[in-house]
Write a protein that holds these residues in place. Sequence first.
Motif: not given
Length: 362
Positions: A46, A48, A274-276, A279-280, A283, A330, A332, A353
Motif C-alpha cells: 500500500l 501513502g 494518509d491511507i486512502d 485502500d482501507l 490495510f 483518508v 491517518q 510503502y
Amino acid sequence: MKIPIIPVIALAAITFAVYHVMTSQGPTSQAEPPIEPARSPYASKLAGAGIVESRTENIEIAAEVSGVVSELLVSEGEIIDAGQLLLKLDARDVQAELNIHESGLKNVLAQYQRLERMPRAEEVPPAKADVTEAEAEVRQAKDAYERQQKLNREKIGTDEELIAARSQLEVAEAKLDKAKADYQLVIAGTWEEDLLVTESQVEQMRAEIKKTQTELARHEVRAPTSGFLSENNEKKSVWEVLQINRRPGEYVGTPSVEAIIILADAGPRRIRVDIDEHDLPRFEPNQPAIAFPRGDGKTSYPLKFVRVEPYVVPKRSLTGDNADRVDTRVLQVIYEFEKSNSKIYVGQQMDVYIELSEKPDK
C-alpha cells in the motif's frame, strides 16, 4: 522545350516530406529522470503520503498577556528543558508596582514589630517620674488648701482664696490621675486589637505582593513543564525549538494570530501517513513499512507502527501527482522512525510503502 515549374516544385516537396517521415520514425532515446523515484521493496504494498511530526505534535506557545517582547532567550533548533524561560515581555510597570508593595510591607512590618515590643524600657522612667511629680503637686496643693481653711476659720482669709486653693487641689489631683493612667498604659504594652489590625495589614500587603509577582510571571513565556508520556508513564520534558515568530521589539497580542514559538518533543520523530479510503480493506496495522524522502529515492527509513487514529478525515496532504485525488477521505496512521536521524525534519513530506501480508486479489 519548356519545363513546368509548379509540378517540379510539388514533386520536390513530396519527395522531402516522404524522406522526413521515413527518417523521423526511428526509435527515440528515453531520457533518464534527474532524480531516481522511490521504489517499494515490497512485492505487495500500500502506498501513502506521510508528513513527519514529533511525538507530541507541534506545541504552539502563546502568551497569557499582551505586550512587547523585551528579551528572546532561545533560538531555532535549540534543545531546551521543561519550564525553561523562552522570552520576556516588557513588564516595567508591573515591576514598579511590585517595588511599591514591597516597600509598603517593610513599613507595616516595622510598625508591627514596634507594637509587639512595647513598652520600650526608655518610656517607663519618664512615665513614673510624671506620677511622682503629680503626687508632689497634690501634696503642695493640699497643704495650701488646708492653710487657707485655717485662715478662713480665723477670719483672716477670704472665701475667694479658699475656693482658688480648692480648685488648685482638684487640678493637681486630676493631673495625678492622668499621670497614673499614662503610667499604667505604658507598662501594659500594646493593645491586642492593635496588633491584630496591624497583622491583618501585613497579610494584605503580602497578598498584594503575591498577586503582583503572579502578574509579573505572566509576562514570562516558558516551555511546558510536562511533555511526552512514555510507555513507562514517565514524562519526558525535553523540547526542541522548531520556529520563532516574534523578535525583541515586536508586539504580542492575546489571542495571537500565530504561535509565538513552536516547540516539539525532542525524541524520535514520527510520521503521519494518509491511507486512502479505497485502500482501507487491505490495510493491516502491524505490517512492516518504509519511508522515502522526496527527492531521494535511494535513502529509506524503516518504520514502526504506533497507532491508528480511528477517524477518517478529508484528504489535506496532496502529493502533486496528476492522478492525485482530492475528493476522497483518508485514514491517518502514525508510525515511528526506528532510527533517529538528524536529516529528518518536522513537516517534511515522504512517500511511505506498507507491506501487505498477501497479494490482493486480481
